[in-house]
Design an enzyme around this catalytic site. Structure first.
Site, mmCIF file in Angstrom:
data_model
loop_
_atom_site.group_PDB
_atom_site.id
_atom_site.type_symbol
_atom_site.label_atom_id
_atom_site.label_comp_id
_atom_site.label_asym_id
_atom_site.label_seq_id
_atom_site.Cartn_x
_atom_site.Cartn_y
_atom_site.Cartn_z
ATOM 1 N N ASP A 1 13.188 60.881 26.774
ATOM 2 C CA ASP A 1 13.258 60.049 27.969
ATOM 3 C C ASP A 1 14.736 59.877 28.298
ATOM 4 O OD1 ASP A 1 13.297 58.088 29.902
ATOM 5 O OD2 ASP A 1 11.998 56.690 28.828
ATOM 6 N N SER B 1 19.979 69.475 44.608
ATOM 7 C CA SER B 1 19.188 69.505 45.832
ATOM 8 C C SER B 1 20.111 69.767 47.009
ATOM 9 C CB SER B 1 18.469 68.154 46.016
ATOM 10 O OG SER B 1 17.936 68.014 47.312
ATOM 11 N N TYR C 1 18.134 58.701 47.582
ATOM 12 C CA TYR C 1 17.970 59.950 46.834
ATOM 13 C C TYR C 1 19.195 60.846 47.028
ATOM 14 C CZ TYR C 1 16.209 64.521 45.413
ATOM 15 O OH TYR C 1 16.062 65.743 44.814
ATOM 16 N N LYS D 1 22.057 62.355 44.317
ATOM 17 C CA LYS D 1 22.381 63.773 44.166
ATOM 18 C C LYS D 1 23.837 64.064 44.557
ATOM 19 C CE LYS D 1 18.530 65.296 42.495
ATOM 20 N NZ LYS D 1 18.497 65.837 41.111
#
Length: 305
Positions: free
Chosen positions: A74, A151, A164, A168
């Site tokens: 994790d 991304s 998000y 990134k």
């Protein structure tokens, strides 16, 4: 009688540890490397919940018991990371693939502190922790490579993906800075910038229902834009999303290349708009172009679908 010929030394395998292997790119990459016909790889496929390892094991069957090991990891838990690092301590880890990630979509006003902190804890701090756990051994050997699932949202701001994209963007800055320092250690850092991919990522990301209670206090114009954006996403995934198998060659090239690049894209979907960020220093050209790309080139407002 001739003396027995000495046994040839076993071919040295490339040891790869991958995070986020319960689904999507991580699962496919782990399965592909473990099933390599030349047995060139030893894969440590890690995931937060080992109960989700069944899909990976079913995909491989019993064909590669000596090339795959599934580990619990994790990336938000330092103790879990320490245990995984301890487990592979006796191995020469050649490649670290930081693939674990989560998404968060919606108007910024609807993003709670908890949701934003959780996303950064996985996407950014999770990558930092993972690299910290395995980097010292690579530096001592003066060899290795670190591959990050990034991304196109790490290069360009995307509407209703502000948090998000921020995570990134942070990963991109982290890796670019790190690559400079690791150059003398012969450790290569590669960011694989993916676009829309047919995985469970979109289905699992947190996003408010445009008709739900979360948006009731939001202005009508933003609600209209959000509805238009969701329609845009549906069209984009229908017409332009890649299959996982189309993305894998980019990761594989970064693993086997003698000198992998810092950045490589799995898609050219937004490539025409990328030069606008460089050629228009004030940023206005990109903002206009992205607005037109997503919302159709007209000022969209109100509660219209």
């Amino acid at each position: 009688m001739q003396p027995p010929r000495p046994a040839l030394p076993a071919m040295e395998r490339t040891t790869v540890l991958i995070t986020g292997c319960s689904s999507g790119i991580g699962l496919a990459l782990a399965a592909h490397l473990a099933a390599d016909s030349g047995h060139r790889f030893k894969v440590y496929a890690t995931m937060r919940d080992l109960a989700k390892s069944e899909r990976l094991l079913e995909r491989l069957g019993s064909c590669c018991p000596d090339t795959l090991e599934v580990l619990q990891l994790d990336v938000t838990d330092p103790h879990s990371l320490a245990a995984a690092a301890q487990r592979v301590q006796g191995q020469q880890l050649d490649v670290l693939v930081c693939n674990a990630g989560v998404g968060l979509m919606g108007p910024l006003e609807t993003c709670s502190d908890l949701a934003m902190k959780t996303l950064f804890d996985v996407n950014f701090f999770g990558a930092v922790r993972t690299i910290q756990a395995f980097l010292p051994a690579m530096k001592r050997r003066r060899a290795g490579r670190i591959i990050i699932s990034s991304s196109i949202g790490g290069l360009q701001g995307l509407p209703f993906n502000a948090v998000y994209c921020a995570s990134k963007f942070a990963v991109e800055g982290l890796c670019e800075s790190l690559a400079i320092v690791l150059r003398p250690f012969n450790i290569h850092v590669t960011l694989v910038e993916c676009g829309p991919v047919h995985t469970s990522f979109l289905a699992n990301l947190q996003r408010p229902d445009p008709e739900g209670s979360e948006l009731q206090g939001l202005d009508a114009e933003t609600r209209g834009l959000y509805r238009r954006y969701l329609q845009h996403c549906q069209s984009l995934f229908r017409d332009a999303a890649q299959e996982v198998e189309e993305v894998l060659p980019v990761f594989l090239e970064a693993i086997v290349s003698l000198c992998p690049p810092l950045r490589c894209a799995s898609t050219q979907l937004l490539a025409p708009r990328w030069p606008l960020r460089l050629g228009s220093p004030d940023g206005s050209a990109y903002v206009r172009a992205m607005h037109d790309f997503v919302f159709g080139g007209s000022e969209v407002g109100g509660d219209q679908p």
